[in-house]
Every structure is written in structure tokens, then in C-alpha cells.
Design an enzyme around this catalytic site. Structure first.
Site, PDB file in Angstrom:
ATOM      1  N   GLY A  92       0.364  92.385 -81.240  1.00  0.00           N
ATOM      2  CA  GLY A  92       1.003  93.526 -81.896  1.00  0.00           C
ATOM      3  C   GLY A  92       0.412  93.755 -83.274  1.00  0.00           C
ATOM      4  N   GLY A  93       1.127  93.313 -84.282  1.00  0.00           N
ATOM      5  CA  GLY A  93       0.741  93.581 -85.675  1.00  0.00           C
ATOM      6  C   GLY A  93      -0.716  93.301 -86.005  1.00  0.00           C
ATOM      7  N   SER A 132       3.478  87.184 -82.313  1.00  0.00           N
ATOM      8  CA  SER A 132       2.943  86.676 -83.576  1.00  0.00           C
ATOM      9  C   SER A 132       1.639  85.897 -83.419  1.00  0.00           C
ATOM     10  CB  SER A 132       3.998  85.848 -84.326  1.00  0.00           C
ATOM     11  OG  SER A 132       5.103  86.667 -84.648  1.00  0.00           O
ATOM     12  N   GLU A 172       6.021  87.112 -73.374  1.00  0.00           N
ATOM     13  CA  GLU A 172       6.291  87.391 -74.783  1.00  0.00           C
ATOM     14  C   GLU A 172       7.720  86.970 -75.126  1.00  0.00           C
ATOM     15  OE1 GLU A 172       3.460  90.674 -76.352  1.00  0.00           O
ATOM     16  OE2 GLU A 172       5.190  91.670 -75.492  1.00  0.00           O
ATOM     17  N   HIS A 199       7.759  95.928 -71.589  1.00  0.00           N
ATOM     18  CA  HIS A 199       7.771  95.350 -72.936  1.00  0.00           C
ATOM     19  C   HIS A 199       9.215  95.151 -73.403  1.00  0.00           C
ATOM     20  CE1 HIS A 199       7.160  94.684 -77.181  1.00  0.00           C
ATOM     21  NE2 HIS A 199       5.939  94.325 -76.855  1.00  0.00           N
TER      22      HIS A 199
END
Ligand SMILES: O=C(CO)COP(=O)(O)O
Length: 249
Positions: free
Chosen positions: A233-234, A212, A166, A94
Site C-alpha cells: 500500500g503506502g 506495512s 493481509e 480487499h
């Protein structure tokens, strides 16, 4: 046929109670999906996550591991420790591990080897920084990350690899690669693997997009032919958002 995958990388978020609460919500809201669904909570909550998901198809995966079998590596976790609690898939490479924890391509290649030696599945992350994209160097950077991390694997190892592209400039920034930019890079990744390994391997490896991905853009990104899902992620920290993204596959 390559798998469709939606994985939630929780990063350093959610304590035990919050982990259980989110997983209970997710299992209650999950409907049939074509995708393999995975969540990566923090190490200390992996066992609790496995227990909370006992009757669910959601897989629990790890965010990282060390390359050594065992030994004097304070604070680290080995493949055996993960396997011992029933976790057989690990995220490696990552961009936050690369940027904040000094993980070089060389270290990451050792981690990949160590995981594969234990027959674990590896979700290998890579992607260019903003400066690389601005200077039109993004294809070269991605090619070199792939080459240094993975391209010396045995052909048979590839059945255990999932790729996650990513772009660093899109992680946690709210800025997403456009579906066209994602498709262009994913096609380039597949071509690179075709040239370095073979077309079969390239066609069968799942390539996820991360950066995102949100409920309002997932469907368009996932509709691209070389995008096989997402590493989220978020938006993976909110049950309804993650479910909407899963259902966008
Ligand atoms: O880093 C990511 C997943 O590993 C992406 O994070 P965001 O979805 O928060 O941009």
C-alpha cells in the site's frame, strides 16, 4: 513453479498527473527482476497508466469490479469494461472493501466467479482482524474466508488465482506481521488448499503478504519459503520505496 509478484495497491491516491509522474519514475528506475510487477491505480486513471507503461513490463491491474455483466449499478465497473481497456487482473476482497463497502464473503465469491468467467486473473485478499488474532481465532477466520470465497472453484480455475494474505491489523498501521507470523499463516493457507483442492494447486498458487511492507522489512518477509511476494500500500506510492521492495525479491 509459482510466480513471484510485487503489486502496488494505490487505493484512492494519485490524480492523473501524479499517476503519470509516479509511473514514469518507476519505469525509469526499474531494473531486471524475477518478480511480476503490478500497479493498481484508481479506475479513472487505468487507461492513462496503461499508456504511460507501454514500453514497460509493469502490469496495470484494477482494485475492484462488480459481479454483474452490466446494468443498473450506478458507480460500478464491470469485467468487460476492464477487459475493454486491456486490464485483465483484478483485486477482489480487499479488507477496505469488506469493512467500508459491506462486501461479504458471498458477494466476493460472486465477484471471483464473474472475473473467472471472463478469464481474468484474480488477486484475492483476505486476513484476520486484530481481535481474531488476540483471541487466537486467526486460523479459523482465514480458513473460512478462503472457503467462502474460493474453495468451491473448479481445479482449473486456480491457475488464475493469486492470494494476498493481509492481516487487517497490519494494514496502514506500521505494524507488520513478523516474518515468522507471515510464514506460519502462508504455510497454513497452503495446507488448507492442499486439503480442499490438491497439493499441486497449493504448490503452484502464489501467496503474497500485505500489511506495512516497507523497504526495511521486505527482504526478510520475502525470504520466507511460502511468501511469494507482496501487496504493497503506502510504500507503493513512493517510487524509490517500491523499487527497493521489488528488488528485495
Ligand atoms: O492494504 C494493503 C495493500 O493492499 C497494505 O497497505 P500498507 O502497505 O499501506 O499497510
Amino acid at each position: 513453479m509459482r510466480s513471484k509478484i510485487v503489486a502496488g495497491n494505490w487505493k484512492m491516491n494519485k490524480n492523473l498527473a501524479e499517476t503519470e509522474a509516479l509511473l514514469n519514475q518507476l519505469s525509469a528506475k526499474m531494473t531486471d527482476t524475477k518478480a511480476e510487477v503490478m500497479v493498481a491505480p484508481t479506475y479513472v486513471n487505468l487507461t492513462a497508466a496503461k499508456n504511460a507503461l507501454k514500453s514497460s513490463s509493469i502490469q496495470v491491474i484494477a482494485q475492484n469490479m462488480h459481479f454483474a455483466e452490466s446494468g443498473a449499478y450506478t458507480g460500478e465497473i464491470s469485467a468487460d469494461m476492464l477487459l475493454g481497456i486491456g486490464v485483465d487482473t483484478v483485486i477482489i476482497g480487499h479488507s477496505e472493501r469488506r469493512a467500508y463497502f459491506g462486501e461479504t464473503d458471498e458477494i466476493l465469491a460472486k465477484k471471483v466467479k464473474a472475473a473467472l468467467a471472463k478469464n481474468m486473473r484474480v488477486m484475492f485478499c483476505f486476513g484476520e482482524e486484530l481481535a481474531d488474532r488476540k483471541s487466537d481465532n486467526h486460523f479459523a477466520v482465514v480458513e473460512s474466508q478462503l472457503k467462502n470465497g474460493l474453495l468451491n472453484l473448479e481445479t482449473s480455475d486456480w491457475s488464475k488465482i493469486v492470494l494476498a494474505y493481509e492481516p487487517v491489523w497490519a494494514i496502514g498501521t506500521g505494524e507488520t506481521a513478523s516474518p515468522e507470523q507471515a510464514q506460519e499463516m502462508h504455510a497454513f493457507i497452503r495446507k488448507t488448499i492442499t486439503n480442499a483442492v490438491n497439493a499441486d494447486v497449493a504448490n503452484n498458487v502464489s501467496i503474497l503478504y500485505g500489511g506495512s511492507v516497507k523497504p526495511n522489512n521486505a527482504e526478510e518477509i520475502f525470504s520466507k519459503p511460502d511468501v511469494d511476494g507482496g501487496l504493497i500500500g503506502g510504500a507503493a506510492l513512493v517510487a524509490d520505496d517500491f523499487i527497493t521492495i521489488i528488488n528485495a525479491i
